[in-house]
Write a protein that holds these residues in place. Structure first.
Motif, PDB file in Angstrom:
ATOM      1  N   LEU A   1       0.810  -1.215   0.000  1.00  0.00           N
ATOM      2  CA  LEU A   1       0.000   0.000   0.000  1.00  0.00           C
ATOM      3  C   LEU A   1       0.846   1.270   0.000  1.00  0.00           C
ATOM      4  O   LEU A   1       0.336   2.358  -0.247  1.00  0.00           O
ATOM      5  N   ALA A   2       2.142   1.135   0.260  1.00  0.00           N
ATOM      6  CA  ALA A   2       3.028   2.298   0.271  1.00  0.00           C
ATOM      7  C   ALA A   2       3.580   2.605  -1.112  1.00  0.00           C
ATOM      8  O   ALA A   2       3.741   3.770  -1.486  1.00  0.00           O
ATOM      9  N   ASP A   3       3.858   1.561  -1.890  1.00  0.00           N
ATOM     10  CA  ASP A   3       4.495   1.720  -3.206  1.00  0.00           C
ATOM     11  C   ASP A   3       4.041   0.603  -4.132  1.00  0.00           C
ATOM     12  O   ASP A   3       3.624  -0.468  -3.652  1.00  0.00           O
ATOM     13  N   PRO A   4       4.157   0.805  -5.438  1.00  0.00           N
ATOM     14  CA  PRO A   4       3.851  -0.286  -6.369  1.00  0.00           C
ATOM     15  C   PRO A   4       4.814  -1.452  -6.135  1.00  0.00           C
ATOM     16  O   PRO A   4       5.971  -1.228  -5.776  1.00  0.00           O
ATOM     17  N   PRO A   5       4.373  -2.684  -6.331  1.00  0.00           N
ATOM     18  CA  PRO A   5       5.247  -3.838  -6.090  1.00  0.00           C
ATOM     19  C   PRO A   5       6.327  -3.957  -7.159  1.00  0.00           C
ATOM     20  O   PRO A   5       6.080  -3.721  -8.340  1.00  0.00           O
ATOM     21  N   SER A   6       7.518  -4.336  -6.738  1.00  0.00           N
ATOM     22  CA  SER A   6       8.618  -4.588  -7.664  1.00  0.00           C
ATOM     23  C   SER A   6       8.410  -5.942  -8.334  1.00  0.00           C
ATOM     24  O   SER A   6       7.581  -6.755  -7.900  1.00  0.00           O
TER      25      SER A   6
ATOM     26  N   ASN B   1       2.687  -7.701 -14.441  1.00  0.00           N
ATOM     27  CA  ASN B   1       4.058  -7.199 -14.558  1.00  0.00           C
ATOM     28  C   ASN B   1       4.177  -5.876 -13.794  1.00  0.00           C
ATOM     29  O   ASN B   1       3.168  -5.219 -13.514  1.00  0.00           O
ATOM     30  N   PRO B   2       5.407  -5.486 -13.447  1.00  0.00           N
ATOM     31  CA  PRO B   2       5.594  -4.279 -12.628  1.00  0.00           C
ATOM     32  C   PRO B   2       5.009  -3.014 -13.258  1.00  0.00           C
ATOM     33  O   PRO B   2       4.492  -2.153 -12.534  1.00  0.00           O
ATOM     34  N   TYR B   3       5.055  -2.907 -14.586  1.00  0.00           N
ATOM     35  CA  TYR B   3       4.523  -1.715 -15.242  1.00  0.00           C
ATOM     36  C   TYR B   3       3.010  -1.605 -15.014  1.00  0.00           C
ATOM     37  O   TYR B   3       2.502  -0.533 -14.654  1.00  0.00           O
ATOM     38  N   ASP B   4       2.293  -2.708 -15.223  1.00  0.00           N
ATOM     39  CA  ASP B   4       0.841  -2.690 -15.017  1.00  0.00           C
ATOM     40  C   ASP B   4       0.487  -2.462 -13.549  1.00  0.00           C
ATOM     41  O   ASP B   4      -0.486  -1.760 -13.234  1.00  0.00           O
TER      42      ASP B   4
END
Length: 203
Positions: free
Chosen positions: A31-36, A68-71
């Protein structure tokens, strides 16, 4: 898949408490950042069962495997950032009063000071962000902070800062229009908040 709760455990904790801390830490990270890409890969190996919590874990694993990380980053931004604001505002003040930076945030800051918990310098969000609150709960459980880490201390923090709104936020996340990968994150959070509330209720 490693996380802070697993690596840093200053006090001896039970396996049950370690597992609780890891779920809080996972929710906090997501919830803090997008997942790697690495985190998505780790999430794809999650196991589950037929309980609401286990089912959410299985669904999260399935989504992580094909995301994927972009999505994931685009979805994260649509949900929580957006142009001006995202679809959801993940703050206690907003959920409890309808406005940001209100009394719940002031009460939280007072509580954090009394517990000797300082905001991380790299976090720009107000402390009543759901991700920050989950990370703090993980730290209290594992004894990462100077305050009392016993069950009553955990219950006091949960009751004061999560019990009244977190389940509603996670339900909103589960049902959000922009949520695909984050829908099972909402399911996981909602199910886990219910387990925590039930456990604390019998204390």
């Amino acid at each position: 898949m490693s996380n802070t709760a697993e690596i840093q455990c200053p006090r001896s904790v039970s396996e049950e408490d370690r597992a609780r801390a890891q779920i809080y830490q996972l929710l906090g990270v997501l919830l803090a950042d997008p997942p790697s890409g690495e985190l998505l890969q780790g999430l794809a190996s999650l196991q589950g069962d037929e309980t609401p919590l286990g089912s959410a874990c299985k669904n999260l694993a399935a989504l992580a495997e094909r995301t994927n990380p972009y999505d994931a980053e685009r979805e994260f931004n649509n949900l929580f950032v957006g142009l001006g604001r995202g679809e959801l505002l993940p703050y206690a003040s907003y959920y409890l009063t309808g406005f940001l930076n209100e009394k719940p945030l002031a009460e939280l800051r007072t509580d954090l000071r009394s517990r000797g918990i300082k905001a991380r310098s790299d976090v720009k969000e107000p402390e009543d962000h759901i991700g920050t609150l989950c990370e703090i709960m993980a730290g209290i459980i594992t004894g990462e902070f100077p305050c009392d880490s016993g069950l009553q201390s955990q219950k006091a923090f949960f009751d004061a800062h999560l019990a009244k709104w977190a389940a509603l936020f996670f339900t909103d996340l589960e049902e959000a229009q922009s949520a695909v990968f984050y829908a099972p994150v909402g399911s996981l959070g909602r199910a886990f908040m219910a387990v925590e509330a039930d456990a604390f209720a019998i204390q």
